[in-house]
Design a protein around this motif. Structure first.
Motif, mmCIF file in Angstrom:
data_model
loop_
_atom_site.group_PDB
_atom_site.id
_atom_site.type_symbol
_atom_site.label_atom_id
_atom_site.label_comp_id
_atom_site.label_asym_id
_atom_site.label_seq_id
_atom_site.Cartn_x
_atom_site.Cartn_y
_atom_site.Cartn_z
ATOM 1 N N ASP A 41 -24.940 -26.304 -19.041
ATOM 2 C CA ASP A 41 -26.360 -25.962 -18.936
ATOM 3 C C ASP A 41 -27.223 -26.991 -19.671
ATOM 4 O OD1 ASP A 41 -25.985 -23.276 -17.661
ATOM 5 O OD2 ASP A 41 -24.928 -22.892 -19.539
ATOM 6 N N THR A 90 -29.153 -30.107 -18.327
ATOM 7 C CA THR A 90 -28.298 -30.823 -17.381
ATOM 8 C C THR A 90 -28.977 -30.978 -16.025
ATOM 9 O OG1 THR A 90 -26.402 -29.837 -18.522
ATOM 10 C CG2 THR A 90 -25.968 -30.906 -16.418
ATOM 11 N N SER A 91 -29.732 -29.974 -15.618
ATOM 12 C CA SER A 91 -30.397 -30.011 -14.313
ATOM 13 C C SER A 91 -31.497 -31.067 -14.247
ATOM 14 C CB SER A 91 -30.982 -28.637 -13.978
ATOM 15 O OG SER A 91 -31.931 -28.255 -14.967
ATOM 16 N N GLU A 92 -31.907 -31.569 -15.410
ATOM 17 C CA GLU A 92 -33.013 -32.520 -15.448
ATOM 18 C C GLU A 92 -32.558 -33.945 -15.766
ATOM 19 O OE1 GLU A 92 -35.742 -30.895 -18.274
ATOM 20 O OE2 GLU A 92 -36.220 -29.124 -17.034
#
Length: 514
Positions: A211, A227-229
């Protein structure tokens, strides 16, 4: 709404080992019920930081907070009492004990072992059902694979009521399928409210399962991002401090004369079990032959025979000359004299003497060479000067050949072995698991050196459990299963799915027929 306290908060953590500052004023927050990745090059201080959290080391400065409460962690028992469990890269299991006995060891509920084992069996069954951690409680550790052994380590931590799990390079010895199963387990643990810290150098794993990710470089925390960015190239640059090539950049091979020819090679172990069953393969000058397979299917024995460590039957020729396989006229030294260099799979057991100094390790196997000797005595000054040059060219950290080998991180130990073997300019390089436990910057460097050797007209036999590495580095791929070559493929004409089928003992023809 009340703010949720971090499961773990480290404030101003510093730790030095003599002149080496392993951690410098590190602060990090890990939120409960998340998977938090920590990445960095070898020697960046990741394992030191986690060893402080688990009570193996005492910080020189800084504070630890667990669920918002300042907590002293003088030893691992205090860490366990605080709900922290750690799964080490090299498992801490007693091989001739059962799974159940290993889980209970150190956490017995009384003086009598029987009730402890009965209670543990009941809890183990429940934990296995809750977290997809099925393993036979009565199996001996020595009889189960590394994937199962890792599950035992996780079960040990959960049995001790761990709410926070630290995993140090957990996929280093796993097959792709075992790694995928581990990630499912981690997602299940997260869904049950557990907090997980994942130490890894594999960016694919970070992107797939975490995450949040924190990046360390040279003992300092340089960034923490969602992590998504972020992206693999951005993380690689944060880790290394420069842009990193994440794929192997190489031109098509230009194979020339046959260097290695293996025909009908067979190896039988001390228990009478055949480990190699009629293996035939060849490698030409100017090409890399990759051997893909799940660990334990004969690739280790293949390297040992070629390197002069193991005896065998069959025929091996190098540059057209047959070599002895009986061990009577042949050993590692005679192989080196024939132009064979060997980077073994296990650097600590087979590649280095850990209690010897790095400069001594640089000369091992080549200490008879004229350049290392002066009259009847070894020229220590010449060896040290040679080691210093190798350290500089291979970016070994710390750059001090006078240190003992055990004082270097695993990745830097690997660089020492690679420098020793690659710089002998061999006709044939045998290389086992070249980047196991090695960080992203060093992987790029090692791959470049292997490709340079190929382009210089050398033959390379590569053994790796990393399918991505096999596919990107090899010019041809041979798949081994149960001591037999299942077939060969060109990297451009296959994929991980087909290779995975072949590694499991299937021919790979199913895909082509469907």
């Amino acid at each position: 709404m009340t703010d949720v306290a971090p499961a773990i908060e480290l404030k101003g953590i510093s730790k030095a080992f003599g002149p080496v500052q392993a951690n410098k004023d590190i602060s990090i927050r890990v939120m409960p019920g998340t998977i938090h990745g920590i990445i960095g090059e070898n020697g960046a201080g990741k394992s030191t930081l986690m060893s402080i959290l688990y009570g193996f080391y005492k910080a020189d400065a800084g504070e630890v907070f667990i669920s918002g409460q300042k907590t002293a962690i003088p030893d691992s028992q205090a860490a366990i009492a605080a709900g922290i469990g750690m799964v080490f890269q090299h498992f801490k299991l007693v091989e001739n004990f059962t799974v159940l006995e290993n889980v209970v060891l150190g956490a017995e509920s009384g003086a009598l072992l029987g009730p402890s084992l009965a209670q543990a069996r009941k809890e183990l069954t429940q934990l296995a059902a809750n977290y997809e951690l099925n393993v036979d409680p009565d199996a001996l550790i020595e009889n189960i694979g590394v994937g199962m052994q890792q599950r035992v380590e996780i079960l040990k931590a959960l049995y001790r009521q761990a709410d926070i799990l630290i995993l140090d390079e957990p996929t280093g010895v796993l097959t792709p399928a075992e790694a995928d199963h581990l990630f499912r387990i981690l997602e299940g643990l997260k869904a049950q409210g557990k907090t997980i810290i994942l130490i890894t150098h594999k960016l694919r794993e970070i992107m797939e399962v975490t995450d949040t990710v924190s990046v360390m470089r040279r003992g300092e925390m340089t960034a923490t991002v969602k992590t998504s960015e972020t992206s693999p190239p951005e993380l690689a640059e944060l880790m290394v401090g420069r842009k990193v090539l994440l794929r192997v950049d190489k031109t098509p091979a230009q194979p020339k004369d046959m260097v290695l020819d293996v025909q009908n090679l067979e190896v039988t172990d001390g228990k009478g079990v055949k480990r190699l069953k009629g293996v035939s393969l060849n490698v030409r000058a100017g090409e890399i032959l990759g051997i893909a397979g799940v660990a334990g299917n004969g690739q280790s024995e293949l390297l040992e025979v070629l390197g002069g460590i193991q005896t065998a039957t069959g025929t091996i020729t190098v540059n057209g000359q047959e070599i002895d396989l009986t061990g009577k006229q042949s050993d590692g030294r005679s192989r080196r004299a024939r132009g064979i260099a060997h980077v073994p799979e296990d650097r600590q057991r087979e590649g280095l003497i850990m209690d010897f100094r790095a400069w001594e390790n640089v000369a091992f196997g080549y200490h008879h060479e004229e350049e290392y000797n002066s009259g009847m005595l070894m020229d220590q000054a010449a060896i040290k000067a040679d080691a210093a040059g190798k350290f500089e060219r291979f970016d070994v950290r710390p750059d001090n050949p006078l240190l003992e080998a055990k004082n270097f991180s695993g990745g830097n130990q690997q660089k020492i072995v690679l420098a020793r073997e690659i710089e002998r300019n061999p006709d044939l390089l045998l290389v086992g698991q070249p980047t196991r436990g090695v960080d992203i910057g060093a992987i790029e460097f090692i791959h470049q050196r292997i490709v340079e050797l190929r382009d210089a007209g050398k033959a390379i036999l590569l053994v790796s459990v990393e399918l991505e590495e096999i596919l990107s580095l090899s010019d041809r791929i041979a798949v081994i299963f149960d001591g037999q070559i299942m077939g060969e493929r060109l990297p451009s004409e296959t994929d991980e799915k087909e290779l995975g089928l072949m590694m499991a003992g299937m021919s790979g023809l199913e895909k082509k027929a469907s």
